[in-house]
Design an enzyme around this catalytic site. Sequence first.
Site, PDB file in Angstrom:
ATOM      1  N   HIS A 237      -1.238 -15.021  13.701  1.00 46.63           N
ATOM      2  CA  HIS A 237      -0.080 -14.492  14.411  1.00 46.63           C
ATOM      3  C   HIS A 237      -0.324 -13.053  14.819  1.00 46.63           C
ATOM      4  O   HIS A 237      -1.316 -12.440  14.454  1.00 46.63           O
ATOM      5  CB  HIS A 237       1.179 -14.601  13.564  1.00 46.63           C
ATOM      6  CG  HIS A 237       1.025 -13.934  12.242  1.00 46.63           C
ATOM      7  ND1 HIS A 237       1.205 -12.606  12.080  1.00 46.63           N
ATOM      8  CD2 HIS A 237       0.662 -14.433  11.046  1.00 46.63           C
ATOM      9  CE1 HIS A 237       0.982 -12.306  10.812  1.00 46.63           C
ATOM     10  NE2 HIS A 237       0.650 -13.381  10.171  1.00 46.63           N
TER      11      HIS A 237
ATOM     12  N   SER B  93       1.815  -5.957  14.572  1.00 47.57           N
ATOM     13  CA  SER B  93       1.988  -4.687  15.270  1.00 47.57           C
ATOM     14  C   SER B  93       2.462  -3.650  14.280  1.00 47.57           C
ATOM     15  O   SER B  93       3.041  -3.975  13.263  1.00 47.57           O
ATOM     16  CB  SER B  93       2.987  -4.815  16.411  1.00 47.57           C
ATOM     17  OG  SER B  93       4.289  -4.821  15.896  1.00 47.57           O
TER      18      SER B  93
ATOM     19  N   GLU C 222       6.692  -6.215   8.277  1.00 44.57           N
ATOM     20  CA  GLU C 222       5.953  -5.617   7.158  1.00 44.57           C
ATOM     21  C   GLU C 222       6.448  -4.207   6.864  1.00 44.57           C
ATOM     22  O   GLU C 222       5.702  -3.239   6.975  1.00 44.57           O
ATOM     23  CB  GLU C 222       4.462  -5.567   7.499  1.00 44.57           C
ATOM     24  CG  GLU C 222       3.838  -6.899   7.834  1.00 44.57           C
ATOM     25  CD  GLU C 222       2.502  -6.756   8.580  1.00 44.57           C
ATOM     26  OE1 GLU C 222       2.114  -5.626   8.911  1.00 44.57           O
ATOM     27  OE2 GLU C 222       1.866  -7.782   8.818  1.00 44.57           O
ATOM     28  N   PRO C 223       7.710  -4.044   6.498  1.00 44.79           N
ATOM     29  CA  PRO C 223       8.219  -2.696   6.229  1.00 44.79           C
ATOM     30  C   PRO C 223       7.611  -2.122   4.946  1.00 44.79           C
ATOM     31  O   PRO C 223       7.515  -2.828   3.940  1.00 44.79           O
ATOM     32  CB  PRO C 223       9.726  -2.916   6.053  1.00 44.79           C
ATOM     33  CG  PRO C 223       9.845  -4.334   5.576  1.00 44.79           C
ATOM     34  CD  PRO C 223       8.730  -5.086   6.241  1.00 44.79           C
TER      35      PRO C 223
ATOM     36  N   LYS D  71       0.810  -1.227   0.000  1.00 41.77           N
ATOM     37  CA  LYS D  71       0.000   0.000   0.000  1.00 41.77           C
ATOM     38  C   LYS D  71       0.843   1.276   0.000  1.00 41.77           C
ATOM     39  O   LYS D  71       0.389   2.338  -0.396  1.00 41.77           O
ATOM     40  CB  LYS D  71      -0.954   0.014   1.197  1.00 41.77           C
ATOM     41  CG  LYS D  71      -0.292   0.323   2.533  1.00 41.77           C
ATOM     42  CD  LYS D  71      -1.384   0.716   3.546  1.00 41.77           C
ATOM     43  CE  LYS D  71      -0.843   1.260   4.837  1.00 41.77           C
ATOM     44  NZ  LYS D  71      -0.104   0.314   5.659  1.00 41.77           N
TER      45      LYS D  71
END
Length: 404
Positions: free
Chosen positions: A147, A150, A224-225, A64
């Site tokens: 899972h 964050s 998730e960088p 995104k």
Amino acid sequence: MNSFDFSLLEEGFTARDILEQKINEVSLSDDKDAFYVADLGDIVKKHIRWLKALPRVTPFYAVKCNDGKAIVKTIANLGAGFDCASKAEIQLIQNIGVQPERIIYANPYKQISEIKYAASCGVEKMTFDSEGELMKVAKNHPNANFHVGSDSRDPQTFVQAISDARCVFDMGAEFGFNMHLLDIGGGFPGSKNSRLNFEEVISVINLALDKYFPADSGVKIIAEPGRYYVASAFTLAVNVIAKKVMLTEQTGSHDEDDASKKTIMYYVNDGIHSSFNLISKFRMEMCIVRKKKSKPDEKLYSSSIWGPTCDADDRIIEQCDLPELQEGDWILFENMGAYTVVASSTFNGFQRPTLHYVMSRPHWQIMHTIQEHGTFPEVSELSDVHVSCVAKNRMELNSIACIV
Ligand SMILES: *Cc1c(COP(=O)(O)O)cnc(C)c1O
């Protein structure tokens, strides 16, 4: 190997040189549209830096943030995974040949049809952050893995999240669930202008992981960088289309250049309905650059920068000190890769800036090596690439204003 359109930089040339070349090309015409130059080599560098800094954490790029074809294909070639928030993003990533194991469906609030779509194409990793969402996933996707996600914003929250996750894993174990995947989320800084320091973030993360999830725990760790991968790769050039000078104070002096009396509003051809749409929401890491001061006595004026639409809120920068610019001058914004292009509209009929992708040959070769052999060169080789680029840079630029 995914192919895509970009210009291979001639030896000794940098993305900044290409940007300046483009500015020179149009300098005598009236056609001074805003444009981006994006350095795909910067993404290659970021990926290698990640692998070295967080060897236990597999990156899943948050699509995104910037879903440009050249961007996702470069990242796919480097072997990273993808964090998709919708059916359309999953399709985009599958269409470039990425296998479903390398995709995580990480939108905390999911439409049932989209969960079913993820199930139908084999995407099994997803995030949730409420019990209701968990039940919905369980009902509609029997194979989904669960899972903890964050989206941490300062180094200590990463530590807190990792220790909380340890508690959740222990609670799960008591009920007979053997959880084996930990997702530490996004929020890694994408440029030197961020309030977060990457080195600081990774050192606390590595310490917390070794403490709560040591290598022998058997837990696989992912992140998730988003901005980390793309923010610094993009530079945006906008043109000053109009200006308005205001005298703020009447004094007896006839010196009209007196900085204390003058504020200047600049109107440029990109604004909050295009590249700067998410400026406040996503704490973009942009900064203005300009040529080094030529004269030590150069005057700076309190200035504001506005977009081109008729919207009275179309203001990019409320206040910064700039030398006096003229109509037709260019302003460069660095670190413009994240949450910019993806959110731009054509409100008021203004076209989105065009994109020019470039990559140096050494970076292109490194991308090939990683793709074919799964290995990457040692630091020294990489820093040499960087140093030679810097040394050949024709224009010395320095940052004069940082807006985060
Ligand atoms: C937006 C988002 C990210 C990426 O955030 P960055 O700050 O760009 O790293 C990662 N994970 C989730 C769930 C997100 O919503």
